[in-house]
Design an enzyme around this catalytic site. Sequence first.
Site, PDB file in Angstrom:
ATOM      1  N   ASP A   1       0.690  -1.115   0.196  1.00 40.44           N
ATOM      2  CA  ASP A   1      -0.210   0.292  -0.442  1.00 40.44           C
ATOM      3  C   ASP A   1       0.841   1.270  -0.429  1.00 40.44           C
ATOM      4  O   ASP A   1       2.180   0.908   0.395  1.00 40.44           O
ATOM      5  CB  ASP A   1      -1.030  -0.274   1.117  1.00 40.44           C
ATOM      6  CG  ASP A   1      -1.698  -0.686   1.183  1.00 40.44           C
ATOM      7  OD1 ASP A   1      -2.249  -1.693  -0.206  1.00 40.44           O
ATOM      8  OD2 ASP A   1      -2.075  -1.338   2.209  1.00 40.44           O
TER       9      ASP A   1
ATOM     10  N   ASP B   1      -6.433   1.574   8.516  1.00 34.63           N
ATOM     11  CA  ASP B   1      -5.071   1.978   8.432  1.00 34.63           C
ATOM     12  C   ASP B   1      -5.577   3.999   7.779  1.00 34.63           C
ATOM     13  O   ASP B   1      -6.622   4.262   8.813  1.00 34.63           O
ATOM     14  CB  ASP B   1      -4.610   2.578   7.069  1.00 34.63           C
ATOM     15  CG  ASP B   1      -5.074   2.259   6.124  1.00 34.63           C
ATOM     16  OD1 ASP B   1      -6.175   2.979   5.572  1.00 34.63           O
ATOM     17  OD2 ASP B   1      -4.364   2.173   4.671  1.00 34.63           O
TER      18      ASP B   1
ATOM     19  N   TYR C   1       6.329  -8.209   8.616  1.00 33.27           N
ATOM     20  CA  TYR C   1       5.934  -7.159   9.008  1.00 33.27           C
ATOM     21  C   TYR C   1       6.558  -6.448  10.250  1.00 33.27           C
ATOM     22  O   TYR C   1       5.975  -7.275  11.424  1.00 33.27           O
ATOM     23  CB  TYR C   1       4.958  -6.725   8.206  1.00 33.27           C
ATOM     24  CG  TYR C   1       4.273  -7.649   7.391  1.00 33.27           C
ATOM     25  CD1 TYR C   1       4.479  -5.974   6.200  1.00 33.27           C
ATOM     26  CD2 TYR C   1       3.939  -8.572   6.553  1.00 33.27           C
ATOM     27  CE1 TYR C   1       3.992  -6.723   4.999  1.00 33.27           C
ATOM     28  CE2 TYR C   1       3.370  -8.671   5.619  1.00 33.27           C
ATOM     29  CZ  TYR C   1       3.198  -7.990   4.669  1.00 33.27           C
ATOM     30  OH  TYR C   1       3.100  -8.203   2.901  1.00 33.27           O
TER      31      TYR C   1
ATOM     32  N   ARG D   1      -4.242  -4.874   7.610  1.00 33.54           N
ATOM     33  CA  ARG D   1      -4.809  -3.995   7.888  1.00 33.54           C
ATOM     34  C   ARG D   1      -6.393  -4.826   8.326  1.00 33.54           C
ATOM     35  O   ARG D   1      -6.662  -4.058   9.701  1.00 33.54           O
ATOM     36  CB  ARG D   1      -5.159  -3.136   7.137  1.00 33.54           C
ATOM     37  CG  ARG D   1      -4.169  -1.936   6.314  1.00 33.54           C
ATOM     38  CD  ARG D   1      -4.958  -0.765   4.763  1.00 33.54           C
ATOM     39  NE  ARG D   1      -4.684  -1.608   4.227  1.00 33.54           N
ATOM     40  CZ  ARG D   1      -6.143  -2.280   3.187  1.00 33.54           C
ATOM     41  NH1 ARG D   1      -7.459  -1.608   3.751  1.00 33.54           N
ATOM     42  NH2 ARG D   1      -5.679  -3.177   2.305  1.00 33.54           N
TER      43      ARG D   1
END
Length: 236
Positions: free
Chosen positions: A48, A90, A76, A183
Amino acid sequence: MNFIDGEILAFDKPLGMTSFALVGKVRWLLTRAMGGRRLKVGHAGTLDPLATGVMVVCTGRATKRIEELQTGVKEYVATLRLGATTPSFDLEHNIDCTYPTAHITSTLVDEALGRFRGDIWQQPPAFSACKVGGKRAYDLARRGEQVEIKPRLLRIDELELIDSRLPEEITLRIVCSKGTYIRALARDLGMALDSGAHLTALRRTRVGNHNIGDCFPTIDDFEAWLGRQTIEIPET
């Protein structure tokens, strides 16, 4: 270097840049370095715009390996704000709901994290690149249309709390399979905590064998490196 036969490159995608824009910049630099020779370039796993970190880019015949590279385990580091949600989970959208957080303790967080380790079913967010009826879900969602995406089976191998500023914020390290939406994990963790949550920062630190330390830190670094290479350009 033979970018037509195929090379695999890793970049630290900057905040705010789309994956498409990064690939486009890499393609332009390579085409220029090769005297205008057209070149196929693709990436193994979208990030993203609000995420940073490892993005693997393949050139030439190496683009045939994109599907293989996408199946690699990903790591991550994610920061979640607790007690609030946004439509996209987000910072792309403003907060739409707030929830109590005073009840959230470290014990409750540990218990909630335990529910998401191993094989889990996850419903991708409406604001995602998933296709619904041949169209990207985020295009439908941004037009205000209802988006229904079926849950998917995925695996989270490691889910570790690495920083805690309870009850407002937590930072996690996540090692997971292809197709995991961090997310969506933030959304589901917020619900598991009887509250809400959304991402405020996301950094991908590994894709398969490619770690953040292996990446070109910036496009300028790649351009400088490219200028030092001997590039093979096969005759047509």
